[in-house]
Write a protein that holds these residues in place. Structure first.
Motif, PDB file in Angstrom:
ATOM      1  N   LYS A 143       0.832  -1.207   0.000  1.00  0.00           N
ATOM      2  CA  LYS A 143       0.000   0.000   0.000  1.00  0.00           C
ATOM      3  C   LYS A 143       0.866   1.257   0.000  1.00  0.00           C
ATOM      4  CE  LYS A 143      -3.847  -2.159   2.407  1.00  0.00           C
ATOM      5  NZ  LYS A 143      -4.602  -2.239   3.671  1.00  0.00           N
ATOM      6  N   LEU A 144       1.922   1.238   0.783  1.00  0.00           N
ATOM      7  CA  LEU A 144       2.822   2.388   0.828  1.00  0.00           C
ATOM      8  C   LEU A 144       3.475   2.625  -0.533  1.00  0.00           C
ATOM      9  CD1 LEU A 144       4.177   4.559   2.579  1.00  0.00           C
ATOM     10  CD2 LEU A 144       5.988   2.909   3.033  1.00  0.00           C
ATOM     11  N   GLY A 145       3.855   1.564  -1.229  1.00  0.00           N
ATOM     12  CA  GLY A 145       4.453   1.690  -2.559  1.00  0.00           C
ATOM     13  C   GLY A 145       3.475   2.260  -3.564  1.00  0.00           C
ATOM     14  N   ILE A 146       2.231   1.827  -3.483  1.00  0.00           N
ATOM     15  CA  ILE A 146       1.210   2.331  -4.410  1.00  0.00           C
ATOM     16  C   ILE A 146       0.949   3.809  -4.139  1.00  0.00           C
ATOM     17  CG2 ILE A 146      -1.223   2.164  -5.033  1.00  0.00           C
ATOM     18  CD1 ILE A 146      -0.957  -0.877  -4.625  1.00  0.00           C
ATOM     19  N   VAL A 147       0.863   4.193  -2.887  1.00  0.00           N
ATOM     20  CA  VAL A 147       0.642   5.600  -2.539  1.00  0.00           C
ATOM     21  C   VAL A 147       1.824   6.450  -3.006  1.00  0.00           C
ATOM     22  CG1 VAL A 147       0.467   7.207  -0.594  1.00  0.00           C
ATOM     23  CG2 VAL A 147      -0.904   5.125  -0.618  1.00  0.00           C
ATOM     24  N   ALA A 148       3.042   5.946  -2.822  1.00  0.00           N
ATOM     25  CA  ALA A 148       4.223   6.686  -3.261  1.00  0.00           C
ATOM     26  C   ALA A 148       4.240   6.844  -4.775  1.00  0.00           C
ATOM     27  CB  ALA A 148       5.489   5.973  -2.791  1.00  0.00           C
ATOM     28  N   MET A 149       3.855   5.784  -5.498  1.00  0.00           N
ATOM     29  CA  MET A 149       3.823   5.860  -6.959  1.00  0.00           C
ATOM     30  C   MET A 149       2.793   6.886  -7.425  1.00  0.00           C
ATOM     31  SD  MET A 149       3.139   2.834  -9.725  1.00  0.00           S
ATOM     32  CE  MET A 149       1.467   2.627  -9.196  1.00  0.00           C
ATOM     33  N   VAL A 150       1.625   6.881  -6.808  1.00  0.00           N
ATOM     34  CA  VAL A 150       0.578   7.839  -7.182  1.00  0.00           C
ATOM     35  C   VAL A 150       1.016   9.259  -6.843  1.00  0.00           C
ATOM     36  CG1 VAL A 150      -1.774   8.578  -6.627  1.00  0.00           C
ATOM     37  CG2 VAL A 150      -1.294   6.173  -7.035  1.00  0.00           C
ATOM     38  N   ALA A 151       1.717   9.432  -5.736  1.00  0.00           N
ATOM     39  CA  ALA A 151       2.165  10.767  -5.346  1.00  0.00           C
ATOM     40  C   ALA A 151       3.259  11.292  -6.276  1.00  0.00           C
ATOM     41  CB  ALA A 151       2.666  10.746  -3.903  1.00  0.00           C
ATOM     42  N   MET A 152       4.106  10.415  -6.808  1.00  0.00           N
ATOM     43  CA  MET A 152       5.221  10.836  -7.661  1.00  0.00           C
ATOM     44  C   MET A 152       4.812  11.041  -9.121  1.00  0.00           C
ATOM     45  SD  MET A 152       7.867  11.283  -5.860  1.00  0.00           S
ATOM     46  CE  MET A 152       9.189  11.274  -7.034  1.00  0.00           C
ATOM     47  N   THR A 153       3.694  10.499  -9.541  1.00  0.00           N
ATOM     48  CA  THR A 153       3.283  10.583 -10.945  1.00  0.00           C
ATOM     49  C   THR A 153       3.153  12.028 -11.437  1.00  0.00           C
ATOM     50  OG1 THR A 153       2.200   8.443 -10.784  1.00  0.00           O
ATOM     51  CG2 THR A 153       1.545   9.849 -12.607  1.00  0.00           C
ATOM     52  N   PRO A 154       2.512  12.947 -10.727  1.00  0.00           N
ATOM     53  CA  PRO A 154       2.455  14.335 -11.228  1.00  0.00           C
ATOM     54  C   PRO A 154       3.833  14.989 -11.333  1.00  0.00           C
ATOM     55  CG  PRO A 154       0.838  14.018  -9.506  1.00  0.00           C
ATOM     56  CD  PRO A 154       1.682  12.789  -9.524  1.00  0.00           C
ATOM     57  N   LEU A 155       4.713  14.688 -10.388  1.00  0.00           N
ATOM     58  CA  LEU A 155       6.056  15.274 -10.431  1.00  0.00           C
ATOM     59  C   LEU A 155       6.830  14.783 -11.645  1.00  0.00           C
ATOM     60  CD1 LEU A 155       6.934  14.905  -6.653  1.00  0.00           C
ATOM     61  CD2 LEU A 155       6.099  16.928  -7.843  1.00  0.00           C
ATOM     62  N   ILE A 156       6.721  13.506 -11.926  1.00  0.00           N
ATOM     63  CA  ILE A 156       7.409  12.939 -13.094  1.00  0.00           C
ATOM     64  C   ILE A 156       6.823  13.518 -14.373  1.00  0.00           C
ATOM     65  CG2 ILE A 156       7.807  10.791 -14.363  1.00  0.00           C
ATOM     66  CD1 ILE A 156       7.914   9.394 -11.606  1.00  0.00           C
TER      67      ILE A 156
END
Length: 69
Positions: A20-33
């Motif tokens: 769950k933490l990995g999925i949240v981190a991926m979703v949080a980083m998507t706009p920055l990328i």
């Protein structure tokens, strides 16, 4: 889960919390990328346009005859 066995079990609570933490981190980083990629596209596009303009200027001035008198 056996401590000697390093395989993760989906029923293990610690594994699901890491997942769950990995999925949240991926979703949080998507706009920055996405913003980084748009900035990179802009820089590359600007350099291509500048190179094309410079090529046009150089090619048009090479064939001119300049009279100073």
């Amino acid at each position: 889960m056996d401590k000697n066995n390093m395989d993760f079990d989906y029923k293990d609570n610690q594994f699901t919390s890491y997942l769950k933490l990995g999925i949240v981190a991926m979703v949080a980083m998507t706009p920055l990328i996405t913003i980084q990629l748009l900035g990179f596209k802009s820089v590359v596009q600007r350099k291509v346009v500048e190179k094309h303009r410079l090529k046009t200027i150089i090619s048009s001035e090479d064939e001119q005859i300049i009279n100073f008198m």
